[in-house]
Write a protein that holds these residues in place. Sequence first.
Motif, mmCIF file in Angstrom:
data_model
loop_
_atom_site.group_PDB
_atom_site.id
_atom_site.type_symbol
_atom_site.label_atom_id
_atom_site.label_comp_id
_atom_site.label_asym_id
_atom_site.label_seq_id
_atom_site.Cartn_x
_atom_site.Cartn_y
_atom_site.Cartn_z
ATOM 1 N N PRO B 85 -19.151 37.765 15.122
ATOM 2 C CA PRO B 85 -20.550 37.938 15.578
ATOM 3 C C PRO B 85 -21.561 37.713 14.459
ATOM 4 C CG PRO B 85 -19.188 39.831 16.196
ATOM 5 C CD PRO B 85 -18.324 38.947 15.379
ATOM 6 N N ASN B 86 -21.196 38.095 13.223
ATOM 7 C CA ASN B 86 -22.026 37.748 12.064
ATOM 8 C C ASN B 86 -21.375 36.527 11.421
ATOM 9 O OD1 ASN B 86 -23.006 40.281 12.627
ATOM 10 N ND2 ASN B 86 -23.285 40.837 10.475
ATOM 11 N N ALA B 87 -21.751 35.376 11.895
ATOM 12 C CA ALA B 87 -21.076 34.151 11.426
ATOM 13 C C ALA B 87 -21.037 34.114 9.899
ATOM 14 C CB ALA B 87 -21.803 32.938 11.970
ATOM 15 N N PHE B 88 -19.872 33.803 9.356
ATOM 16 C CA PHE B 88 -19.751 33.737 7.902
ATOM 17 C C PHE B 88 -19.082 32.446 7.488
ATOM 18 C CE2 PHE B 88 -15.636 35.369 9.191
ATOM 19 C CZ PHE B 88 -14.745 34.770 8.319
ATOM 20 N N ASP B 89 -19.253 32.137 6.239
ATOM 21 C CA ASP B 89 -18.570 30.980 5.650
ATOM 22 C C ASP B 89 -18.455 31.284 4.170
ATOM 23 O OD1 ASP B 89 -17.392 28.514 5.220
ATOM 24 O OD2 ASP B 89 -18.873 27.409 6.409
ATOM 25 N N PHE B 90 -17.739 30.438 3.444
ATOM 26 C CA PHE B 90 -17.625 30.681 2.010
ATOM 27 C C PHE B 90 -17.281 29.404 1.267
ATOM 28 C CE2 PHE B 90 -13.493 31.475 3.882
ATOM 29 C CZ PHE B 90 -12.560 31.006 2.979
ATOM 30 N N PHE B 91 -17.656 29.394 0.000
ATOM 31 C CA PHE B 91 -17.250 28.309 -0.889
ATOM 32 C C PHE B 91 -15.793 28.572 -1.285
ATOM 33 C CE2 PHE B 91 -21.803 28.138 -1.236
ATOM 34 C CZ PHE B 91 -22.117 26.829 -1.570
ATOM 35 N N SER B 92 -15.039 27.501 -1.448
ATOM 36 C CA SER B 92 -13.630 27.676 -1.807
ATOM 37 C C SER B 92 -13.263 26.714 -2.930
ATOM 38 C CB SER B 92 -12.757 27.395 -0.580
ATOM 39 O OG SER B 92 -11.422 27.209 -0.970
ATOM 40 N N PRO B 93 -12.503 27.176 -3.914
ATOM 41 C CA PRO B 93 -12.055 26.260 -4.974
ATOM 42 C C PRO B 93 -11.058 25.243 -4.444
ATOM 43 C CG PRO B 93 -11.051 28.428 -5.258
ATOM 44 C CD PRO B 93 -12.030 28.550 -4.126
ATOM 45 N N ASP B 94 -10.519 25.471 -3.245
ATOM 46 C CA ASP B 94 -9.537 24.558 -2.665
ATOM 47 C C ASP B 94 -10.159 23.561 -1.708
ATOM 48 O OD1 ASP B 94 -7.258 25.889 -3.861
ATOM 49 O OD2 ASP B 94 -7.703 27.538 -2.488
ATOM 50 N N ASP B 95 -11.455 23.628 -1.542
ATOM 51 C CA ASP B 95 -12.111 22.777 -0.548
ATOM 52 C C ASP B 95 -13.514 22.456 -1.053
ATOM 53 O OD1 ASP B 95 -12.168 22.755 3.018
ATOM 54 O OD2 ASP B 95 -13.640 21.871 1.686
ATOM 55 N N SER B 96 -13.764 21.191 -1.266
ATOM 56 C CA SER B 96 -15.051 20.822 -1.863
ATOM 57 C C SER B 96 -16.154 20.657 -0.820
ATOM 58 C CB SER B 96 -14.904 19.528 -2.670
ATOM 59 O OG SER B 96 -14.414 18.517 -1.825
ATOM 60 N N SER B 97 -15.814 20.805 0.467
ATOM 61 C CA SER B 97 -16.852 20.607 1.485
ATOM 62 C C SER B 97 -17.882 21.738 1.404
ATOM 63 C CB SER B 97 -16.231 20.559 2.882
ATOM 64 O OG SER B 97 -15.664 21.801 3.197
ATOM 65 N N MET B 98 -19.080 21.423 1.832
ATOM 66 C CA MET B 98 -20.176 22.393 1.779
ATOM 67 C C MET B 98 -20.033 23.372 2.940
ATOM 68 S SD MET B 98 -22.623 22.940 -0.207
ATOM 69 C CE MET B 98 -24.292 23.420 -0.481
ATOM 70 N N PRO B 99 -20.060 24.676 2.666
ATOM 71 C CA PRO B 99 -20.013 25.620 3.788
ATOM 72 C C PRO B 99 -21.292 25.560 4.607
ATOM 73 C CG PRO B 99 -20.304 26.784 1.710
ATOM 74 C CD PRO B 99 -20.153 25.335 1.371
ATOM 75 N N ASN B 100 -21.238 26.169 5.768
ATOM 76 C CA ASN B 100 -22.403 26.220 6.635
ATOM 77 C C ASN B 100 -23.376 27.266 6.096
ATOM 78 O OD1 ASN B 100 -24.268 26.390 8.642
ATOM 79 N ND2 ASN B 100 -22.855 27.190 10.198
ATOM 80 N N LEU B 101 -24.446 26.799 5.477
ATOM 81 C CA LEU B 101 -25.377 27.718 4.823
ATOM 82 C C LEU B 101 -26.224 28.517 5.820
ATOM 83 C CD1 LEU B 101 -26.514 25.571 1.762
ATOM 84 C CD2 LEU B 101 -24.765 27.348 1.850
ATOM 85 N N ALA B 102 -26.141 28.146 7.100
ATOM 86 C CA ALA B 102 -26.831 28.954 8.112
ATOM 87 C C ALA B 102 -26.051 30.235 8.395
ATOM 88 C CB ALA B 102 -26.996 28.143 9.395
ATOM 89 N N SER B 103 -24.794 30.257 7.973
ATOM 90 C CA SER B 103 -23.981 31.474 8.123
ATOM 91 C C SER B 103 -24.185 32.344 6.898
ATOM 92 C CB SER B 103 -22.494 31.115 8.194
ATOM 93 O OG SER B 103 -22.254 30.202 9.212
#
Lengths: 390, 254
Positions: B85-103
């Motif tokens: 319900p509280n959408a979250f995302d995170f930066f990961s050292p294993d994934d260079s894609s940009m997280p969803n900054l709206a989360s």
Amino acid sequence: MTSHPYKELPDTCFWRRSVASMPPENIDPVIKFKLKIDPSHKVATAGSCFAQHIARHLRNSGFNYYIAENGHPLLSQDVRDQSHYGVFSARYGNVYTARQLLQLFDRAHGDFEPSEPVWRLPNGRVVDPFRPTIEPGGFINEGELLADRRQHLACVKRLFSELDVFVFTLGLTECWRSKADGAVFPICPGVEGGEFDPSRHEFYNQTASDVIKDFRLFATKLREVNPKSEIVITVSPVPLAATARSGMHVLTATTYSKAVLRVAADSIRTKSIRGIHYFPSYEIVTSMATRGRYFAEDLRNVTEEGVSHVMRVFMKHATNSKQKPLSKPPALDETKSDSFLASMQHFVEVECDEIALDKPGSEPSSVPYVSSDADKVSTSIRVRKPRRRR
Amino acid sequence: MTKIVFIGDSHIHSIKDALISQLHDNVSVGDVSAYRLRKTKNGRQIGDLSLDDSTKLVGRLDSDACVVSMIGGNQHQLTSLIQHPNAFDFFSPDDSSMPNLASEIIPYNQMERFFEELLKRNDVLRMQALRSACRGRMFHLCPPPPKESAEHILGNHETDFAARGILDKGVSPPRLRLKTWLTQVSVLSKLTKQIGVELLPPPPTAITENGFLAELYYAKDATHANQLYGQLILEQVSNAIEGTSNLPQHSANL
């Protein structure tokens, strides 16, 4: 016998009657405290290390302790505690100076964007120059730091607009700032990340008029976004961990700093800025009546007994609850001293940025304060990404 | 011939199914056994052995026998399969894609500590119990990576996820689910090393080029892999133990 003005004064004006002859734990230096906080008021805190004690007691005393930045609900409270959510009302870490507070407000409202780049750790991680110890081990990259900072400042903005009472503890006058734009750091660059660069960073010791001006400006701006807000100022009784003034003893520097802050705290209040209240936690803890017993072994940290005394007086005068006589706090259970000391040690190590200035083993170098790299490196473990199907 | 004992939770069914299918195909399956740890689910007891009994069984094995843990593994699914319900995302050292900054962005350190806490609470304790009893090598298999297809997940989810409202809340973006799994694997790597257990990654051939579980290996639910995946595991474990690419001579002990 002739009459003179002292004849008419109350006992509280006399040292023998209200200090020397009183049980130390019953000393109450508050004469009049106009602010009355009730449980519906959102009380927020910021300031130096000592302010954390105030925050902790407010949380545990039935106040509506307002936390605007509390971490994602997915995370357990333990995980959030380790990242310093809830230590203060937002995750700004220690705010030692009035200048830092003013700039925090301005940054949250988009009125100031410091040019200082992120500080790098030897392991490649990065820390926020304006709250360098907030994320243990640092952020994994600049993108993560900036995203977290953006969220943080949004919470700070909301905090200032929604709080009812803001309790701020003035901690230091000595600070380090950017030569480029005057941005003030909570700790000297190079101590908890980054590199000290004398061409970009400089020491500054705030005067009383600096503190007064900065705090009045902050209070004015706070009232613009939150006209009903009230402010409680205290001065931290915790001495300086170190002074940057090489020609001055740290004891003398501490006395200067606390004197400036104490003078400023009195002078900040003017008729034009209403609703600023001074609370004498500094006096309660440093009073000679206690013969230093409110300080821990290191003569810096304040003991739980001292904090309890401060908070009893605060509760008595700043709440609408029925006044109770000051009672002596329960004696410390010696059998629990280990856990008590452990909790104090944890407090010191984790929460107080300033202590990093004098970590055991740190040695002087071309940087004014440098801690050993071993103190600040956190190993990041990475797992190999699984091979992809061809 | 090395005796191999698999012990775990729900993911062990891919191994059990693989062993059964080999028996049906008249393949000799040597000295391999697989046990599901006993637990109570929806009011009824499932599984083969309690942890105590498993520990005793492991304690009776020779030092050249090998124990393979498939304990736990679905923490990443509980964390990120259903849209929070509280959408979250995170930066990961294993994934260079940009997280969803709206989360809401959760710092990676906190995600690591979150998984460390979850894994230490139960799975690592159980692994430690087996490790203490085991005189030979002990492996732990990484859980299979997430399934990329939200359509498959919504059409085949377990009752637990239905109860948690997957149909109303929806499935999280695949990239977030993959990063969450990678974080769990990263933390597992550290924790298993600390207790002397060798961590085995998922079989590379079962993973798509994007890092998800390939559809060929989907079980008919939201989170588990199938018997073909189990066969790859048997092969992988065999390779890890004996350094060959051939299946050992197995015998089912189900």
